[in-house]
Scaffold this active site. Structure first.
Site, PDB file in Angstrom:
ATOM      1  N   HIS A  36      -2.611   3.353   2.572  1.00  0.00           N
ATOM      2  CA  HIS A  36      -2.440   2.335   1.610  1.00  0.00           C
ATOM      3  C   HIS A  36      -3.296   1.218   1.562  1.00  0.00           C
ATOM      4  CE1 HIS A  36       0.554  -0.124   3.873  1.00  0.00           C
ATOM      5  NE2 HIS A  36      -0.473  -0.765   4.158  1.00  0.00           N
ATOM      6  N   ASP A  65      -1.527  -9.617  -1.718  1.00  0.00           N
ATOM      7  CA  ASP A  65      -0.262  -9.058  -1.967  1.00  0.00           C
ATOM      8  C   ASP A  65       0.780 -10.267  -1.285  1.00  0.00           C
ATOM      9  OD1 ASP A  65      -0.815  -8.338   0.529  1.00  0.00           O
ATOM     10  OD2 ASP A  65      -0.468  -6.262   0.241  1.00  0.00           O
TER      11      ASP A  65
END
Ligand code: PGA
Length: 248
Positions: free
Chosen positions: A140, A69
């Site tokens: 997450h 990410d």
């Protein structure tokens, strides 16, 4: 498929075990495709890999990497960008060819296209052999926050308040107001296509997320629990992160 557990006495052992797995992968296949993560947890693993590279144990010359990410709207030169983190913690210390490292560009003119191109590049490189992951306090993985779908792909995501808070506790950003609210993140579907997954967690603040991920139901409320379906996933944990797991 159950998650395999590797329990270590401390975070140093977690780092060594993770580095050993990646090193074995690279020794078996010099042009391995390795998925990488940012955050505090993998820092020790990167230091171990740099050590192994320095003494000639492994070479990254043919290795290709993909990172999970990147913050949206942050330049790669920014010291909180994940490109900067990866260069600083790993890439600048090993013999990897920079052009073989792939970190999403948070300043892409068309972020949607950037995400699509990332997915296509992974496919063109033959898929990821091993993807190294961390886990957030809220379960997450990458920036796939609770509510992310099992078949999600690389896309623009909104960060939760808890993630913004965790990333502005002084380890990274100093102030929540500095943390971008959006990021580009590989999806759960993207990550689960890796042939092997290793997830690292250290510290008591991760114990609840680990319990939900390993022993809870598979649910979008805890994105890491969706890894239970993967054929080859190992969680490498220190004693504190193991917490109250009934299966050790
Ligand atoms: P951390 O972050 O390694 O800094 O705890 C992990 C994550 O949020 O995925």
């Amino acid at each position: 498929m159950a998650v395999k557990l590797m329990v270590c006495k401390d975070k140093g052992e977690v780092a060594r075990k993770a580095a050993d797995i990646i090193a074995e992968q690279i020794k078996a296949k010099a042009d391995s495709v390795i998925g990488l993560a940012t955050g505090s947890t993998p820092e020790g693993t990167y230091a171990e890999l740099a050590k192994k590279n320095k003494v000639g144990g492994i070479s990254f010359k043919k290795v290709r990497t993909f990172n999970l990410d990147e913050y949206l709207g942050i330049d790669c030169e920014h010291d909180q960008s994940y490109r900067y983190f990866m260069n600083d913690r790993l890439f600048n210390h090993v013999d990897i060819r920079m052009w073989n490292t792939h970190v999403l560009n948070g300043m892409a003119a068309d972020p949607g296209l950037e995400c699509l191109a990332f997915e296509q590049k992974i496919l063109a490189e033959g898929g990821v052999d091993v993807w190294l992951l961390g886990i957030g306090n809220n379960g997450h993985i990458a920036f796939n926050e609770p509510g992310s779908a099992p078949n999600s792909r690389t896309r623009i995501v909104k960060l939760t308040e808890s993630t913004i808070k965790a990333n502005s506790d002084g380890r990274f950003f100093k102030n929540p107001l500095e943390v971008p609210h959006h990021a580009l993140s590989a999806g759960i579907g993207t990550i689960c296509e890796a042939r092997r997954i290793i997830l690292l967690a250290t510290g008591a603040n991760k114990a609840a997320a680990i319990k939900a991920a390993v022993e809870g139901p598979m649910t979008m409320d805890c994105p890491a629990s969706l890894l239970q379906n993967h054929a080859d996933v190992t969680f490498i944990l220190d004693e504190d992160a193991v917490g109250k797991l009934s299966r050790k």
